[in-house]
Design an enzyme around this catalytic site. Sequence first.
Site, PDB file in Angstrom:
ATOM      1  N   CYS A 199      47.442 -23.880   3.169  1.00 16.08           N
ATOM      2  CA  CYS A 199      45.874 -23.027   2.579  1.00 16.08           C
ATOM      3  C   CYS A 199      46.271 -22.052   1.969  1.00 16.08           C
ATOM      4  O   CYS A 199      47.729 -21.183   2.735  1.00 16.08           O
ATOM      5  CB  CYS A 199      44.142 -22.782   3.444  1.00 16.08           C
ATOM      6  N   LEU A 221      44.165 -26.491   1.203  1.00 19.42           N
ATOM      7  CA  LEU A 221      44.254 -27.825   0.846  1.00 19.42           C
ATOM      8  C   LEU A 221      44.518 -28.835   2.061  1.00 19.42           C
ATOM      9  O   LEU A 221      44.802 -28.694   3.480  1.00 19.42           O
ATOM     10  CB  LEU A 221      45.558 -27.704   0.243  1.00 19.42           C
ATOM     11  N   ASP A 244      43.766 -29.051  13.626  1.00 17.59           N
ATOM     12  CA  ASP A 244      45.147 -27.905  14.167  1.00 17.59           C
ATOM     13  C   ASP A 244      43.657 -26.115  14.448  1.00 17.59           C
ATOM     14  O   ASP A 244      44.434 -25.862  14.720  1.00 17.59           O
ATOM     15  CB  ASP A 244      46.298 -27.889  14.192  1.00 17.59           C
TER      16      ASP A 244
END
Length: 637
Positions: free
Chosen positions: A2, A49, A100
Amino acid sequence: MCGFAGVLKANLSVDEEALSRMVTALKHRGPDGQGLWIEDNFGLAHARLSILDVSTAGHQPMFSISKRFIIAFNGEIYNYKELKKELIQQFNCVFVTQSDTEMLINAIELWGIEKTLEKCTGMFAFAAWNRKEKLLYLARDRFGEKPLYYGKIGVDFVFASELKSIYAVYKDRMHIDRDVLATYMRYSYVPTPYSIYGEIKKLEPGTYLTINPKLDIQKRTYWSAINIALQGKANPLVMSFNEASNQLENQLKKTLRGQMLSDVPLGAFLSGGVDSSIVVALMQSLSNNPIKTFSIGFKEKKYDESVFARAVAKHIGTDHTELFVTDQDAMAVIPKLAHIYDEPFADSSQIPTFLVSQLARKKVAVSLSGDGGDEVFGGYNRYLHGLRVKNILGNPLINFCLKHYPMQWLSWLDYFRQKKISGFSEKIKKMQQMADLLKGSFANVYYGFCTMAYSKNSLILQSTEIPLLDQVKYSSLLASFSEMEWMMLVDTLTYLTDDIMVKVDRAAMAVSLETRAPLLDHRIFELAWRLPENYKVKSGQGKCVLREVLYRYVPKTLIERPKMGFGIPYAQWLRGGLAGWMQEVLNSDQLHRQGYLNVPLIQKYLAEHLSGKRDWQGILWNILMFQSWLENWNNSN
């Protein structure tokens, strides 16, 4: 993978429109969604992303369960499931996503920033905001796989994954640092902690910042490659070469099991060399389906590794795709490079890296690579060259001649260069460079190997080069390490982070591809530094223990050949298909108007390269990449 950006203002509210512009500039890093969060004088934005938990539950910025903390995160925490279990057992923590990111922000709240960073295995950069205490944390992974820029501009503390995000709002208040530019010309990249702009820095790997409401910055190191290397030397593993190979293979497989986790299609880059081949071979051993692999080829045989990649892929049984690159393909990519890399960057393998990333993105969203193997296991040719120089320096007669006799005698060899006698031009250039290098200490000799050879006349007007490192401090480390180990460590601290990682991250992110480098798992690095040096480099060959593991999966005959690297034939291209473009970019009138470059010196390099008198491909490419970047910067909104 990202991108994120944000701003902490001194007693001023955050402009939502400006923050939106910052994150929009990062859309290529995160095309799957954007999020903004503003509270009083702090704003945080994220471009996503989706790789793990691709549902909307993984949206960022993300709160901790108590909502005391909020985070924007770029990267992957490979051991997040294990850490998640620890948090559940220790704090009875309740999670609502499979991401995560959620584990990370709750770990920061419950364990604290430093303990969390020490426990995490992964590649990452993040910004976490403590809403109660009004503290901002910025952190970067151990090797700098993921980027993070920051700085004070007026009363604003700004940060972002890429520079383009910051100059989308602050461009008129950012200025090119001529000293940094001069350093770029020498090394082909801008070294950490600098950026091309005087107002902005890069956060060092293994480091985190704490910024308070007064914009005071406190910097701490949670992991140090130097300390790990020193600890490894102090606590060596006593085991046979075969036992070391077994332990390395087990750790590599453990690492790959974590890095192969993905909720989207995954593959790997494959050049057919040691590093990428061992990654792919072990991936395939852990997979029930053919791994998708990707490689680039050239019609110029000196640069073409595609035949080796093809042979390795066939033996391992991967689903292999390759693309052959021409100078026309390179010319099509060049206009994109300045935007992709944000600041001047001139590793010519940036072109094939972008093209192989673009090729891979057509079939996968995540690609693993072999990056890091050379620095960790002693694979670069220059390490062996460095040891040869050490031996030359130890020769009393040569040492005496270097100290007492001028080296002008080499100039008569120009006669042979001008006559274009086969092979002499390259040999003479190397002899002249070596004669100059040999006058210094071993540390200076190695710094010379890592720099761009050009005239000592200043290339950048009104500038003074910044040393790559604190050369006194790092040269003193030669007392603790062998010359081979010292070279590997210096490369880990510089070239790996600021060239290799930059090249791969920006090229891949430009096409929204996540890349992972399993050989840079910190546990592999720590293991490698506990092994004897001759398990890594012996009898003129590097990566010995890595090769031993690879040969259990791939025949030695498919691997053993001189190291080629991942370059392009740009010396020929700059005299051929790219010559017209080069002459247009290096127009004297334009260079004079800009006022950065020593124009007569550049025209000398240009004329000598085009005529074939000298090979100035390296420095010319540095200049061309700066000029392309400068034009893009001047024309950006």
